[in-house]
Design a protein around this motif. Structure first.
Motif, PDB file in Angstrom:
ATOM      1  N   SER A  88       0.839  -1.236   0.004  1.00  0.00           N
ATOM      2  CA  SER A  88       0.082  -0.004   0.143  1.00  0.00           C
ATOM      3  C   SER A  88       0.776   1.367   0.065  1.00  0.00           C
ATOM      4  O   SER A  88       0.799   1.985   0.990  1.00  0.00           O
ATOM      5  CB  SER A  88      -0.999   0.066   1.085  1.00  0.00           C
ATOM      6  OG  SER A  88      -1.691  -1.108   1.383  1.00  0.00           O
ATOM      7  N   ASP A 138      -6.457  -4.384   2.939  1.00  0.00           N
ATOM      8  CA  ASP A 138      -5.708  -3.073   2.735  1.00  0.00           C
ATOM      9  C   ASP A 138      -6.268  -2.521   1.385  1.00  0.00           C
ATOM     10  O   ASP A 138      -7.222  -2.993   0.864  1.00  0.00           O
ATOM     11  CB  ASP A 138      -4.120  -3.142   2.365  1.00  0.00           C
ATOM     12  CG  ASP A 138      -3.887  -4.388   0.963  1.00  0.00           C
ATOM     13  OD1 ASP A 138      -3.592  -5.389   1.158  1.00  0.00           O
ATOM     14  OD2 ASP A 138      -4.170  -3.604  -0.078  1.00  0.00           O
ATOM     15  N   GLN A 139      -5.918  -1.280   1.091  1.00  0.00           N
ATOM     16  CA  GLN A 139      -6.367  -0.270   0.219  1.00  0.00           C
ATOM     17  C   GLN A 139      -5.173  -0.256  -1.127  1.00  0.00           C
ATOM     18  O   GLN A 139      -5.276   1.004  -1.372  1.00  0.00           O
ATOM     19  CB  GLN A 139      -6.952   0.931   0.544  1.00  0.00           C
ATOM     20  CG  GLN A 139      -8.099   0.667   1.306  1.00  0.00           C
ATOM     21  CD  GLN A 139      -8.468   1.806   2.106  1.00  0.00           C
ATOM     22  OE1 GLN A 139      -7.849   3.077   2.418  1.00  0.00           O
ATOM     23  NE2 GLN A 139      -9.951   2.022   2.437  1.00  0.00           N
ATOM     24  N   SER A 153      -8.946  -9.745  -4.367  1.00  0.00           N
ATOM     25  CA  SER A 153      -8.249  -8.758  -4.669  1.00  0.00           C
ATOM     26  C   SER A 153      -8.629  -8.522  -6.015  1.00  0.00           C
ATOM     27  O   SER A 153      -9.098  -9.261  -6.986  1.00  0.00           O
ATOM     28  CB  SER A 153      -6.609  -9.062  -4.535  1.00  0.00           C
ATOM     29  OG  SER A 153      -6.152  -7.919  -4.621  1.00  0.00           O
ATOM     30  N   GLY A 195      -6.982  -2.959  -3.773  1.00  0.00           N
ATOM     31  CA  GLY A 195      -6.530  -3.534  -2.457  1.00  0.00           C
ATOM     32  C   GLY A 195      -6.694  -5.136  -2.412  1.00  0.00           C
ATOM     33  O   GLY A 195      -7.163  -5.662  -3.382  1.00  0.00           O
TER      34      GLY A 195
END
Length: 449
Positions: free
Chosen positions: A353, A376-377, A429, A434
């Motif tokens: 990230s 996560d992004q 994903s 993310g």
């Protein structure tokens, strides 16, 4: 008459800038851009007008400049190489050469009136007033100097500025040496890969496969360079504490340093254990689990706190722990292996990230299973990349993450450890959206071996 300034950094500002520079130095082994940014921040923080890092090769006599600020690179290198045009750098060789010779720092509040340097024509001719110069040393090896000055004001630099620049020089010297070792290792690996390709074309399939296996073993040795990053941070903090002979660091500052040292020491131990486990798998020896009741909440809390000191964690990240109330305090599992599983997932979430964003560690209970999701992004992955993710030595090679270091072994080991616990791991994903890794583990062990 030159203006006189006497300004010392606050304790809070000193600590914040030192931590920021330490994280910056450890963020990559491609140092040119990092050094430029770090030098610019140091100059602004201490109120300097100009500055540079001068690197020297004692064996060959070669000198070259890095992180130049308001000084011409060719003129600086000419000044210390005896070539024409050296006067255009408008610095005093005497001050720099004094630091290179004695390996001791120099601070001058007004070089034009300083008995050590006032008689030097270059000092008077170039109106050198406030000067600060410290050596770059790593394990008693001289790499060069860091130089700052201000030709307009006297008394710009204080002893606190000197201490800060010495701490920064320790970090920079270690990072420079690590980058040199990394570059040598990279060239060696490229040469070996080139030889592998030639052998593949010239030798039989049997010989080519033997060479590939040998190179794979060498690659496991290559991951040792990953251990240098925590050591660099630990060394920088320890040297700063040891250099605090006037006790300018308060207790809160020292505790912050100790927590950072502990976090990096834990990561170092995790990496060593990971390498040992991968080596066992490569050798065909099975891994075993030490099953007992472990506090899963404490493990996740400890890891979330630890990774706030991670080199890829920035002020653009939000690291969130979200454990539901119905999650039991303890489950039956191997504590070290669970730590390794979730440590890998959290570090990957931060690492991939690069633009920041939220990294969420969420725990839920679903029947007799514990479900932990790490999301996560970040850059995300394609379906094809997800399918290859848990293979050994698998690495994403997209342009935006090409400079992120990694071994390609972490998720391979994570999958194996989850399987040993009779659990499952999956990933969802999409590129640019993310990733979410979901780990399902039995709350009570059932014939786990």
């Amino acid at each position: 008459m030159a203006e006189t300034t006497a300004k010392s950094p606050s304790q809070e500002g000193y600590l914040e800038k030192l931590l920021e520079l330490g994280q910056l130095m450890n963020s990559t082994l491609e140092l040119k851009q990092v050094l430029d940014i770090a030098m610019e921040q140091v100059i602004k923080f201490v109120g300097a007008e100009r500055g540079f890092i001068l690197l020297v090769d004692v064996a060959t006599g070669r000198v070259w400049g890095e992180a130049m600020h308001q000084i011409d690179r060719s003129a600086l290198e000419a000044a210390f190489s005896g070539r024409e045009g050296g006067d255009q750098a408008e610095i005093s060789k005497t001050i720099v050469e004094s630091v290179l010779t004695t390996r001791q720092p120099v601070i001058s509040y007004n070089a034009m009136e300083d008995p050590r340097f006032a008689s030097r024509q270059s000092v008077q001719f170039h109106n050198l007033r406030s000067v600060l110069c410290v050596p770059l040393l790593v394990r008693d090896k001289l790499l060069g100097v860091i130089y700052l000055d201000n030709r307009l004001k006297t008394g710009v630099f204080s002893e606190e500025h000197l201490h800060m620049l010495q701490a920064f020089s320790n970090q920079a010297a270690t990072a420079l040496e690590n980058a040199r070792l990394y570059e040598n290792l990279r060239r060696s690996l490229e040469e070996r890969l080139r030889l592998q390709d030639e052998l593949h074309k010239q030798e039989t399939r049997r010989l080519a496969m033997e060479e590939a296996n040998r190179l794979k073993s060498d690659f496991i040795g290559f991951v040792a360079h990953e251990l240098r990053n925590p050591l660099t941070t630990i060394r920088g903090y320890i040297q700063t504490i040891l250099a605090d002979t006037d006790h300018s660091l308060d207790e809160e500052t020292k505790q912050e340093f100790y927590r950072a040292i502990e976090a990096d020491a834990d990561r170092l131990l995790d990496m060593i254990n990971e390498l040992l486990d991968v080596s066992r798998l490569e050798a065909g020896r099975p891994l075993t689990l030490a099953i007992r009741e472990v506090d899963i909440r404490a493990i996740l809390e400890r890891l979330v706190n630890r990774y706030r000191y991670y080199k890829f964690y920035t002020d653009r990240h939000q690291l969130v722990l979200d454990v539901a109330e119905d999650v039991p305090r303890t489950i039956e599992a191997d504590e070290d292996k669970l730590t390794m599983i979730f440590s890998n997932l959290i570090s990957n979430a931060l690492k991939y990230s690069p633009n920041g964003g939220e990294v969420r560690v969420a725990g839920r209970r679903e029947g007799d299973m514990l479900v932990v999701r790490v999301s996560d992004q970040g850059v995300g992955m394609t379906r094809e990349e997800c399918a290859r993710l848990f293979r050994p030595y698998e690495r994403l090679e997209r342009e935006e993450i090409r400079n992120i270091q990694g071994t390609g072994l972490g998720l391979y080991l994570v999958k194996h450890l989850v399987d040993l616990h009779k659990g499952t791991i999956s990933v969802e994903s999409a590129p640019g959206q993310g990733s979410t890794f979901t780990v399902r583990l039995p709350i009570q062990a059932q014939q786990v071996s």
